[in-house]
Design a protein around this motif. Structure first.
Motif, PDB file in Angstrom:
ATOM      1  N   THR A   7      61.953 -90.051  -2.920  1.00  0.00           N
ATOM      2  CA  THR A   7      63.274 -89.763  -2.364  1.00  0.00           C
ATOM      3  C   THR A   7      63.902 -88.566  -3.072  1.00  0.00           C
ATOM      4  N   LYS A   8      63.728 -88.503  -4.394  1.00  0.00           N
ATOM      5  CA  LYS A   8      64.236 -87.357  -5.149  1.00  0.00           C
ATOM      6  C   LYS A   8      63.494 -86.085  -4.743  1.00  0.00           C
ATOM      7  N   ARG A  57      64.866 -84.742  -1.488  1.00  0.00           N
ATOM      8  CA  ARG A  57      66.087 -83.949  -1.689  1.00  0.00           C
ATOM      9  C   ARG A  57      65.738 -82.572  -2.253  1.00  0.00           C
ATOM     10  N   TYR A  58      64.761 -82.533  -3.151  1.00  0.00           N
ATOM     11  CA  TYR A  58      64.323 -81.269  -3.752  1.00  0.00           C
ATOM     12  C   TYR A  58      63.685 -80.354  -2.708  1.00  0.00           C
TER      13      TYR A  58
END
Length: 310
Positions: free
Chosen positions: A24-25, A28-29
């Motif tokens: 999930t991170k 976003r990245y």
């Protein structure tokens, strides 16, 4: 309590949850809008000089700001239009790459103007002056570009002739457009170093950059993308679109591309039965085919345009 059974159930679950958090991170990245001013899309020193000269050229051009969906703030899409100094019905739409913008394609705009074309350079969703907080990698952009084609026909008339051109993500966008119901004024396509599909590109970059496996990374990315952007990443597929393509198309790719593997270009080339040409540029890394030798690049593009009367 049977701690062995707890461990057998709990450890894999914890690992999956942990992978979900990491993925999930990474979403976003990878998919998030870049708020910093976009720059050119290569570290090649030759390109920096070319890029600077092109921006100086662009600053001297009588550009026009165009908008799609102007009354919808969440979907408002921007483009720069550069009319040719001499009236012409020929126009090229230039699609920029990942975290780029219309001005980052100024060197290509000058090349096409020199070849006799009006130029339209959109800002993709989540880029430049267009709305959106997320990069969609062509999943939505290809439909916006179809509407840009319709706007150009309205503006220039039914006798206009449109060429589609894109680099990197922009290359994938124009390939994916080839599978859409486009106006007959769209005559040909030139793509430079576009990926074969979004899942294939994400899997490759996850492995190369982060040493992460395809599973469960891609299913989690797809789940998040459904929530954020509303489409399946499997639908972002150049190969499937190219199977429907009927227009002449020119595939350009650096032989030393380390970002979008050159093998993807060969897959793209094989996917279409339309009239097609292929140019693999020696020693060129990603998006470097033009800066390595701009004269040769323009010659190749001009040859393709002349061969297919575009």
């Amino acid at each position: 309590m049977n701690w062995k059974k707890v461990a057998q159930i709990g450890l894999p679950s914890a690992a999956f949850i942990g992978m979900g958090v990491v993925t999930t991170k990474l979403y976003r990245y990878g998919f998030g809008r870049l708020e910093e001013k976009p720059t050119d899309q290569t570290d090649n020193s030759h390109y920096h000089d070319l890029y600077q000269r092109a921006h100086e050229w662009l600053a001297d051009q009588p550009t026009e700001d165009w908008w799609l969906y102007d009354n919808d703030p969440k979907n408002r899409i921007h483009a720069l239009y550069i009319p040719h100094p001499q009236p012409t019905q020929k126009v090229v739409i230039i699609a920029h790459g990942y975290h780029g913008s219309a001005p980052t394609m100024a060197a290509f705009a000058k090349m096409y103007q020199d070849l006799g074309y009006n130029v339209l350079m959109p800002d993709n969703r989540g880029h430049g002056e267009s709305s959106g907080n997320w990069v969609n990698f062509g999943g939505l952009d290809r439909l916006d570009y179809r509407d840009w084609c319709l706007d150009l026909v309205d503006y220039l008339g039914n006798d206009c002739e449109i060429v589609l051109f894109g680099v990197s993500m922009g290359g994938a966008i124009v390939m994916m457009m080839s599978g859409e119901d486009l106006p007959p004024q769209v005559k040909g396509i030139i793509e430079d170093c576009g990926y074969s599909s979004l899942p294939a590109q994400l899997a490759y970059r996850a492995k190369v950059e982060f040493h992460l496996p395809k599973f469960p990374v891609l299913p989690i990315v797809n789940l998040v993308n459904h929530f954020v952007l509303g489409f399946n990443i499997d639908d972002v597929d150049s190969l499937a679109a190219l199977e429907k393509n009927t227009r002449p198309i020119f595939f350009i790719h650096g032989e030393s591309d380390s970002y979008v593997p050159t093998t993807m270009c060969l897959e793209n080339y094989r996917a279409t039965t339309a009239p097609k040409e292929l140019w693999l540029v020696p020693k060129a890394d990603h998006a470097e085919s033009f800066p390595i030798d701009p004269v040769a690049y323009q010659h190749q593009v001009a040859w393709f345009l002349e061969k297919y009367d575009l």
